[in-house]
Structures are given as C-alpha cells and as structure tokens.
Motif scaffolding. Structure first.
Motif, PDB file in Angstrom:
ATOM      1  N   ILE A  68       0.830  -1.194   0.000  1.00 51.42           N
ATOM      2  CA  ILE A  68       0.000   0.000   0.000  1.00 51.42           C
ATOM      3  C   ILE A  68       0.865   1.244   0.000  1.00 51.42           C
ATOM      4  O   ILE A  68       0.674   2.154  -0.784  1.00 51.42           O
ATOM      5  N   LEU A 113      -6.173   5.661  -0.052  1.00 48.95           N
ATOM      6  CA  LEU A 113      -6.895   4.953  -1.107  1.00 48.95           C
ATOM      7  C   LEU A 113      -8.280   5.548  -1.342  1.00 48.95           C
ATOM      8  O   LEU A 113      -8.741   5.609  -2.485  1.00 48.95           O
ATOM      9  N   ALA A 120      -9.720  -0.597  -5.918  1.00 51.53           N
ATOM     10  CA  ALA A 120      -8.308  -0.400  -5.587  1.00 51.53           C
ATOM     11  C   ALA A 120      -7.768  -1.803  -5.336  1.00 51.53           C
ATOM     12  O   ALA A 120      -8.182  -2.467  -4.392  1.00 51.53           O
TER      13      ALA A 120
END
Length: 197
Positions: free
Chosen positions: A33, A126, A86
């Motif tokens: 991430i 995100l 995502a």
C-alpha cells in the motif's frame, strides 16, 4: 538502495526463511500500500465481483449492518453505472477498496455510492485516490455535478468528502449532534461541482 526498499526486501527475505506470521504478512501488505503498488481502475465484470464481495465482507460491521451492496453486474454492463476498485499489484492481489458511480447523463449529474476501504488498508490515501479517479471519469463523461449521501455518524467519510471538495449543508453540525444524541442514523447530501473554471 533506499531505506524503504531495504526494509521491504528484508521483510520478504524473512518471510521466505521463516514460517509466515501475521506480523510478516501485515508488513508485506503495508509495503504494498505504502509503495503505491495499488491500481485504481474500473471493475471488470464478472472477474472482479468475487474479490469485491470478499473486500466488503471481511468487515464484521458491514456484514452485521444493512450496508448497501456493490452496484449490480446488470447496471455495470448497461453503462449507467461503473465500479471502481483499488487492487494490489502484488500477492495476495486483494481488492483493498471499492466504490461505484451511477450516471444520469440527462441531468449532467452522477451519484457516488458505497465508498469502502478495507479496515487494514485505511490511512494510506486509497479513499482519496478512488474519489479522484471517479471525478476524472465523471468529467470525461460530461458530468457537471458529483453527488453523494453519507451517514452523519460516519465522521471519517464526511472528512474524506470535505477534503475532496464536497460541499456540506449549513445544518450539518446540528444534524450531526441530533443524530448522535438520538441514536438515529441520519443521511446528508453532499455535492461537488466538476465544471472547469
């Protein structure tokens, strides 16, 4: 070699040399991430629907609530709605977040719905990246106003939408206090103009 790359390499090496542990897995997932190794893209039907369902069902609060489902495959194939996900580029290739948008081309408006980021993927931007992706997509389709409804008790979501430029009605603080004190979940509408200039 940068410090973050060395740390990432050490975590991968350690995970190969030892029995995988929860800490190692979490470090690996966080590295994915943080390294921006997450694609924000249109959902593919039907390929991504299983991953989207798994993403939303991993949160016990969502499973226990009447949380709305991701947009249907029929709506996606009709072109009146799109799903955005995502998804990690590296193993385990999880869908970390998803949202959907319904278009009303006649009124040049679109409705942003069901923005969700997995609990373990929050705090990495995100949600912001997905909303920005939606805005670009909506502008390309000629949408002038992006709208959404949000639960007043969902402070994190309200903050995200404010940060992304959505307007909040003047009565928001009154509604929020009312919602908390009465235990009633209230919805407010927010909107953002996508017109240039």
């Amino acid at each position: 070699m940068g410090a973050s790359v060395r740390i990432f390499a050490a975590v991968v090496l350690l995970s190969l040399l030892t029995t995988p542990s929860k800490v190692t897995c979490l470090a690996f997932q966080s590295a994915n991430i943080q390294s921006a190794l997450v694609d924000i893209r249109l959902a593919r039907v039907p390929q991504d629907l299983v991953d989207i369902r798994e993403c939303r069902c991993c949160d016990p609060q969502i499973v226990a609530s009447a949380f709305p489902k991701f947009v249907s495959a029929e709506s996606l194939s009709s072109g009146l709605a799109v799903g955005i996900i995502a998804k990690e580029r590296l193993y385990p290739f999880r869908v970390l977040g998803c949202t959907d948008v319904r278009f009303n081309v006649k009124s040049e408006r679109a409705l942003l719905q069901n923005v969700y980021v997995r609990t373990d993927a929050r705090g990495f931007g995100l949600g912001t990246r997905m909303v920005e992706f939606v805005e670009k997509l909506a502008r390309a389709k000629g949408v002038e106003t992006l709208e959404l409804d949000v639960d007043t008790n969902n402070i994190v979501a309200v903050s995200l939408y404010k940060k992304c430029g959505f307007g909040v009605p003047g009565i928001h603080s009154v509604v929020n206090v009312l919602g908390r004190s009465s235990g009633v979940s209230l919805q407010i509408s927010m909107a953002k103009s996508l017109r240039s200039g």
